[in-house]
Design a protein around this motif. Structure first.
Motif, PDB file in Angstrom:
ATOM      1  N   HIS A   9      21.025  -4.240  -1.846  1.00  0.00           N
ATOM      2  CA  HIS A   9      20.719  -2.931  -1.264  1.00  0.00           C
ATOM      3  C   HIS A   9      19.596  -2.993  -0.241  1.00  0.00           C
ATOM      4  O   HIS A   9      19.349  -2.002   0.453  1.00  0.00           O
ATOM      5  CB  HIS A   9      20.341  -1.926  -2.355  1.00  0.00           C
ATOM      6  N   GLU A  20      21.009   1.476  -1.258  1.00  0.00           N
ATOM      7  CA  GLU A  20      21.745   1.788  -2.482  1.00  0.00           C
ATOM      8  C   GLU A  20      22.732   2.925  -2.237  1.00  0.00           C
ATOM      9  O   GLU A  20      22.403   3.925  -1.596  1.00  0.00           O
ATOM     10  CB  GLU A  20      20.746   2.177  -3.570  1.00  0.00           C
ATOM     11  N   ARG A  22      24.595   6.138  -3.138  1.00  0.00           N
ATOM     12  CA  ARG A  22      24.186   7.289  -3.947  1.00  0.00           C
ATOM     13  C   ARG A  22      25.178   8.433  -3.760  1.00  0.00           C
ATOM     14  O   ARG A  22      25.721   8.610  -2.679  1.00  0.00           O
ATOM     15  CB  ARG A  22      22.795   7.784  -3.543  1.00  0.00           C
ATOM     16  N   GLU A  58      31.020   8.157  -7.410  1.00  0.00           N
ATOM     17  CA  GLU A  58      30.660   8.021  -8.824  1.00  0.00           C
ATOM     18  C   GLU A  58      31.396   6.844  -9.469  1.00  0.00           C
ATOM     19  O   GLU A  58      30.803   6.089 -10.242  1.00  0.00           O
ATOM     20  CB  GLU A  58      30.946   9.316  -9.582  1.00  0.00           C
ATOM     21  N   LEU A  61      29.764   3.659  -8.340  1.00  0.00           N
ATOM     22  CA  LEU A  61      28.498   3.464  -9.041  1.00  0.00           C
ATOM     23  C   LEU A  61      28.716   2.957 -10.469  1.00  0.00           C
ATOM     24  O   LEU A  61      27.954   2.117 -10.959  1.00  0.00           O
ATOM     25  CB  LEU A  61      27.679   4.754  -9.037  1.00  0.00           C
ATOM     26  N   GLU A  64      29.531  -0.706 -10.203  1.00  0.00           N
ATOM     27  CA  GLU A  64      28.333  -1.492  -9.940  1.00  0.00           C
ATOM     28  C   GLU A  64      27.477  -1.619 -11.206  1.00  0.00           C
ATOM     29  O   GLU A  64      26.975  -2.699 -11.518  1.00  0.00           O
ATOM     30  CB  GLU A  64      27.515  -0.886  -8.791  1.00  0.00           C
ATOM     31  N   SER A  65      27.345  -0.536 -11.956  1.00  0.00           N
ATOM     32  CA  SER A  65      26.587  -0.574 -13.220  1.00  0.00           C
ATOM     33  C   SER A  65      27.213  -1.542 -14.213  1.00  0.00           C
ATOM     34  O   SER A  65      26.511  -2.184 -14.987  1.00  0.00           O
ATOM     35  CB  SER A  65      26.524   0.818 -13.850  1.00  0.00           C
TER      36      SER A  65
END
Length: 182
Positions: A9, A20, A22, A58, A61, A64-65
Motif C-alpha cells: 500500500h 490502501e 478503502r 468490501e 477487502l 485481502e484480510s
C-alpha cells in the motif's frame, strides 16, 4: 494487516502511488468500474451502481484480510485522485509465484501509468515477497495491457484459444510470465 500488505500500500512511482483500498474510495473506483470499455476485459463485472461497487470493494477487502490477495488503489500524484486498482493474487506458495492484475481509468490509458504500475508490482513481488515468478493473463484484444507487460520484461508463454466468451464473442487468453533475475 500484515507487513507485506502495508508495504504494498505504500509503493510509490514517479507519477503514481499506491494506497490502501478503502470502502470510502468506492465513489472514485466507481468512475472506472462502471465504464463498459474499462470493465470489458478485466474479469470484473460491470458495476452499474455505487452500491455494487461498494460491495465489491468490501469483497476485495475480505480477500485481502484472508491473505489471498493484495489490493491497492492507484493514485495519480498530481491530482490525488484514485485512477485504478493493482492486484497480486493466486499465490502459489510451493512454486513461489503469483498473478498480477491491474485496472486503470480510461482517461489515463496511454500515458505510461500502466507501465509504472507493473514495474512497482513486479519489483515489490520479487524483492519484498521474494517470489520466483509472476504471471498475467490478458484477453488478446487488450493490446495495451499486453504491451505494458512486454515493456516490463514479461514474455508471452502461451495462448489459450477461445478461452473467454465476452459480449457474444470468443477471445483468446494470452499468458505472460516473468521470472526474477535475482
Amino acid at each position: 494487516m500484515d507487513k507485506q500488505a502495508v508495504l504494498f500500500h505504500s509503493l510509490e512511482g514517479e507519477k503514481i502511488f499506491f494506497k490502501e483500498l478503502r470502502v470510502e474510495g468506492a465513489e472514485e473506483i466507481h468512475h472506472y468500474a462502471s465504464d463498459q470499455e474499462v470493465s470489458r476485459f478485466i474479469g470484473w463485472n460491470l458495476m452499474r451502481t455505487l452500491e455494487e461497487t461498494s460491495q465489491f470493494v468490501e469483497l476485495m477487502l475480505k480477500r485481502e484480510s484472508a491473505g489471498t490477495h493484495l489490493y491497492a488503489s492507484i493514485v495519480e500524484k498530481s491530482t490525488q485522485v484514485i485512477i485504478g486498482t493493482a492486484i497480486i493474487f493466486n499465490f502459489d506458495q510451493e512454486a513461489n509465484q503469483a498473478e498480477i492484475g491491474y485496472v486503470l481509468h480510461k482517461q489515463h490509458w496511454g500515458k505510461g501509468y500502466g507501465t509504472e504500475i507493473v514495474t512497482l508490482m513486479s519489483d515489490f513481488a520479487f524483492y519484498s515477497l521474494n517470489l520466483h515468478k509472476l504471471h498475467a493473463i490478458v484477453v488478446h484484444a487488450n493490446i495495451g495491457s499486453a504491451r505494458i507487460l512486454e515493456k516490463n520484461g514479461y514474455k508471452l508463454e502461451g495462448r489459450l484459444k477461445d478461452h473467454y466468451f465476452i459480449e457474444d464473442k470468443y477471445y483468446d487468453a494470452l499468458l505472460f510470465g516473468k521470472i526474477t533475475n535475482m
